[in-house]
Design an enzyme around this catalytic site. Structure first.
Site, mmCIF file in Angstrom:
data_model
loop_
_atom_site.group_PDB
_atom_site.id
_atom_site.type_symbol
_atom_site.label_atom_id
_atom_site.label_comp_id
_atom_site.label_asym_id
_atom_site.label_seq_id
_atom_site.Cartn_x
_atom_site.Cartn_y
_atom_site.Cartn_z
ATOM 1 N N ASP A 266 0.661 -1.646 0.519
ATOM 2 C CA ASP A 266 -0.266 0.309 0.661
ATOM 3 C C ASP A 266 0.195 0.863 0.091
ATOM 4 O OD1 ASP A 266 -2.960 1.534 0.705
ATOM 5 O OD2 ASP A 266 -1.789 2.621 2.456
ATOM 6 N N GLU B 68 1.400 -0.328 -4.772
ATOM 7 C CA GLU B 68 0.477 0.859 -4.998
ATOM 8 C C GLU B 68 1.050 2.140 -5.223
ATOM 9 O OE1 GLU B 68 -3.740 3.047 -3.438
ATOM 10 O OE2 GLU B 68 -1.414 2.710 -2.271
HETATM 11 C C1 NOJ Z 1 -4.453 3.634 0.036
HETATM 12 C C2 NOJ Z 1 -5.518 2.530 0.185
HETATM 13 O O1 NOJ Z 1 -6.149 1.973 -1.060
HETATM 14 C C3 NOJ Z 1 -6.567 3.187 0.798
HETATM 15 O O2 NOJ Z 1 -7.359 3.235 0.813
HETATM 16 C C4 NOJ Z 1 -6.218 4.476 2.474
HETATM 17 O O3 NOJ Z 1 -7.080 5.547 2.743
HETATM 18 C C5 NOJ Z 1 -4.853 5.049 1.751
HETATM 19 N N1 NOJ Z 1 -3.886 4.522 1.625
HETATM 20 C C6 NOJ Z 1 -4.621 5.885 3.564
HETATM 21 O O4 NOJ Z 1 -4.403 4.817 4.680
#
Ligand code: NOJ
Ligand code: MG
Length: 616
Positions: free
Chosen positions: A245, A317
C-alpha cells in the site's frame, strides 16, 4: 489444522506440489496452451480484489468477515479467478477502514481470528486459489502500541522514540504559538495538513493521511526490521503475495524542504481546504530511497520464502505516471515488485472517454514497461468510483474486455464481474473519513459509493448478510437481476461475459504473451490484435475491437488498418468468439466492414479453427 501440516513440510517445500498447477483443476475448465513457470503463477490468472467488509457476512453483524469469504471460495473457481487479494484485515480502529493498523500480526475481531485466516488460506489452497494480503508499510494507527509508547517522551531510553516522524517547530519561525510553526508545507493526498502537534512531546508528528495514521520513520533501522518481520509473519502463514500500500510515501525529504506551488493548479469552488494538487509533491512523495526498501523486502524476506512451487508475489500501489512507476519493477539483478499497479484508466471520465483516449493510456503504459516485464491493468478499486459511474454503464462490459484481454495480469474489483453500480450514501450515513472530514463537499471525496455489499442473490441484503442493517446500504438493483445467482442463469449477463473472457484468456496462447498490435484507433474505436508466440503459430489470433465512442453504430475495415500496422491476416472472415452483449457469439463477420454497436466489444477469432470447442 492444515497449517500445522504446512509447518511439518517446511523442510521439504518441494512436496507442496498441490499448490502448483492446481488452479482451475477443479474448475469448469482446464488450462491449455502455454504453461507458466512456478515463479510466474501471477501472470496467468486474474487477481480479484475483495473488500472484506463488503464481501460476505457470516455472523449477521452487517459487516463482511473471513468466514464469509471462506464460504464463498468456490465462486472463484466458477468464474475463473485464481488469486484473491484481501484489503486489510488486521486489528484496526477503522478510522480509515483497516488502513490504520494497531496490530500488524493479528486479525481484527470484526473479521474473525488467526484460526479463521488459516482456514481461509488452507481452503483456498486446496482449491488452487492464491491469497494475497494488503501490506501497509508506511504508517500505523495512533493506537498502535509503538505510537502510544513513542508519544510518551523523547527520552533516549525510550526504544520507540524514533519509530515515527517527530519534528520540532520549523527553525526560524517566529510565533509565540509553536503549533503555528509547522515543519513543512506538505499536503495530504486526503487534502489538509500532514503535521499534528503533540502536547506531551512538544513536537509535531507526520501523517501522510489522517492524523490517526502516524507515519513510520524508515530512517530508524529498528522500524525497517519490524516491518520485515511483519512480512515474514504472513509468509510463514502461507500467504502467496502482497499488495504493498501507498509505496510513494514511505520516506520524505531528509532536509525538510517545502514543496513548491503547482503552477497549473486551478482552485475549484468546492475546495474549502488545502488541496493536495496545489503543490508539486516533489519533496514529500516518491523519495528515491523507497526502492532500496522494496528491494530489501524482496531479497531478504520474500525470496527466502519463495521455494518451488511457492513463489511469493508482490505488487505495489502508487498513483504516478508510468515513467515513474516502472522503477518499482526494480532491476534484473535486484528485483522489486512483480509489477506496480497500473492505474492508467482511473482518471478517465465519461466526457473524455474515446478510442483515442484509451489508446493513449494503453500505449503510454506499454511503452514504459521495461523489456521482459509483465504489464497489468486495473479498472476499479476501493478508492475510485465504479467504472459504470466513471465511463458510463454502457461501457462497463467493454471495461471488462479491456482489462481481461490486454496483455498482462488483470485486477478485478469485486462486483465488476456483475456490472455492480455505485450506491448513493447520505452525509449522515457516510462512513469514509475522506467524506466525513469534508462536510462541504463530502460527495466529491467519499469512497463509500464503490464499497457497497456484494450482490449474491435475490434474498435479503442481496444474500450478503442477515443483519437488519448492513454497514453500507446494498444497491437496490440486486432485485433487478444484478446479483451472482441471477446472472449465472442468464447467458447474456455481465457475469456470463466475464466467465467467457476469463476462459479465453486462460485457454488461448494468444493471450499468454506480453505483446499486442493495434488495429483501428479512432475516437470511436480502440482495437488490438493478440497473437500467439511464433512457435505456437497454428493457434488462433484474436482481434479485440471496442466501440468507445458516442455513435449508435460504427463500421470499420480492420484488415487494412492492421495491414497499415504491418500485420497481414489471411482471411477477411472471422468468427465472433465473444461479444460483450453475448448475443453475437459464433457469428461469422467480415473484417473489412465490421459493425459495432455503442459500447460493444467483439473478440473475433482469426485463422483456421479459431472457435473454442467448449461452450462459452
Ligand atoms: C491507500 C488505500 O488504498 C486507501 O484506501 C487508504 O485510504 C490510503 N492508502 C490511506 O490509508
Ligand atoms: Mg460479520
Amino acid at each position: 489444522m492444515a497449517t500445522a501440516l504446512h509447518w511439518l513440510l517446511l523442510g521439504s517445500l518441494s512436496l507442496m506440489v498441490s499448490l502448483e498447477r492446481s488452479v482451475f483443476w477443479r474448475g469448469a475448465f482446464l488450462i491449455e496452451g502455454r504453461e507458466f513457470g512456478w515463479r510466474e503463477w501471477w501472470k496467468n490468472t486474474i487477481i480479484y480484489q475483495i473488500y472484506p467488509r463488503s464481501f460476505m457476512d457470516s455472523d449477521g453483524d452487517g459487516i463482511g468477515d473471513l468466514k464469509g469469504i471462506t464460504s464463498r471460495l468456490e465462486y472463484f473457481l466458477d468464474i475463473g479467478v485464481g488469486a484473491i487479494w484481501l484489503s486489510p484485515i488486521y486489528r484496526s480502529p477503522f478510522v480509515d477502514f483497516g488502513y490504520d493498523i494497531s496490530n500488524f500480526t493479528d486479525i481484527d475481531p470484526i473479521f474473525g481470528t488467526l484460526d479463521d485466516f488459516d482456514e481461509l488460506v488452507d481452503h483456498a489452497h486446496d482449491l488452487g486459489i492464491r491469497v494475497i494480503l494488503d501490506f501497509v508499510p508506511g504508517y500505523t494507527s495512533d493506537q498502535h502500541p509503538w505510537f502510544v509508547e513513542s508519544m510518551k517522551n523523547r527520552d533516549y531510553r525510550n526504544p520507540y522514540r524514533d519509530y515515527f516522524v517527530w519534528k520540532d517547530p520549523k527553525p526560524g519561525c517566529v510565533s509565540s504559538d509553536p503549533r503555528e510553526c509547522i515543519p513543512t508545507n506538505w499536503i495530504s493526498p486526503f487534502d489538509g495538513p500532514t503535521w499534528t502537534w503533540d502536547e506531551t512531546r512538544q513536537q509535531f508528528y507526520y501523517h501522510t493521511f489522517t492524523k490517526e495514521q502516524p507515519d513510520l520513520n524508515y530512517l530508524d533501522p529498528s522500524v525497517r526490521e519490524e516491518m520485515k518481520n511483519v512480512i515474514e509473519f504472513w509468509m510463514k502463514r502461507w500467504v502467496d503475495g502482497l499488495r504493498v500500500d501507498a509505496i510513494a510515501f514511505i520516506i520524505e525529504d531528509h532536509y525538510m524542504r517545502d514543496d513548491p506551488p503547482n503552477p497549473n493548479f486551478q482552485p475549484s469552488e468546492l475546495a474549502t481546504r488545502v488541496v493536495h494538487h496545489s503543490t508539486l509533491n516533489i519533496y514529500s512523495h516518491n523519495h528515491p530511497d523507497h526502492h532500496e526498501i522494496v528491494k530489501s523486502w524482496r531479497r531478504e524476506v520474500m525470496e527466502k520464502y519463495s521455494a518451488e512451487p511457492n513463489y511469493r508475489f508482490m505488487m505495489t500501489e502508487a498513483y504516478n505516471k508510468p515513467a515513474i512507476l516502472v522503477d518499482y519493477y526494480g532491476t534484473d539483478d535486484d528485483p522489486e515488485a512483480d509489477f506496480p499497479l497500473n492505474f492508467q484508466f482511473m482518471d478517465l471520465h465519461a466526457k473524455d472517454l474515446s478510442g483515442t483516449a484509451i489508446f493513449n493510456l494503453v500505449d503510454e503504459w506499454m511503452h514504459n514497461v521495461p523489456d521482459g516485464k509483465w504489464p497489468n491493468w486495473v479498472v476499479g478499486n476501493h478508492d475510485n468510483y465504479r467504472i459504470g459511474y466513471r465511463w458510463g454503464m454502457e461501457y462497463a462490459r467493454a471495461a471488462n474486455v479491456l482489462c481481461l484481454l490486454l496483455p498482462g495480469t488483470p485486477t478485478t474489483y469485486y462486483g465488476e464481474e456483475l456490472g455492480m453500480d455505485h450506491i448513493k450514501v447520505t452525509f449522515e450515513e457516510t462512513q469514509d473519513p475522506w467524506g466525513k472530514n469534508n462536510p462541504c463537499c463530502w460527495e466529491k471525496y467519499s469512497r463509500d459509493p464503490e464499497r457497497s455489499p456484494m450482490q449474491w442473490n435475490m434474498e435479503k441484503n442481496a444474500g450478503f448478510s442477515t443483519a437488519e442493517k448492513t454497514w453500507l446500504p446494498v444497491h437496490d438493483n440486486y432485485k433487478m437481476g444484478v446479483n451472482v445467482e441471477s446472472e449465472q442463469k442468464d447467458p447474456t449477463s455481465v457475469l456470463s461475459l466475464y466467465k467467457a473472457l476469463a476462459r479465453i484468456r486462460m485457454q488461448r496462447p494468444a493471450f499468454h504473451t506480453n505483446a499486442m498490435d493495434y488495429g483501428i484507433v479512432t475516437d470511436d474505436i480502440f482495437s488490438f490484435i493478440r497473437r500467439p508466440n511464433p512457435d505456437e503459430s497454428e493457434q488462433p489470433s484474436y482481434l479485440v475491437a471496442i466501440h468507445l465512442g458516442k455513435k449508435s453504430i460504427v463500421i470499420g475495415d480492420y484488415v487494412n488498418a492492421l495491414l497499415a500496422n504491418g500485420v497481414t491476416i489471411d482471411s477477411s472472415e472471422g468468427v465472433v468468439e465473444i461479444s460483450s452483449r453475448m448475443d453475437r457469439n459464433g457469428e461469422t463477420v467480415n473484417l473489412e466492414a465490421l459493425e459495432l454497436r455503442l459500447g460493444e466489444a467483439l473478440v473475433v477469432g482469426i485463422g483456421k479453427d479459431s472457435l473454442l470447442k467448449t461452450e462459452l
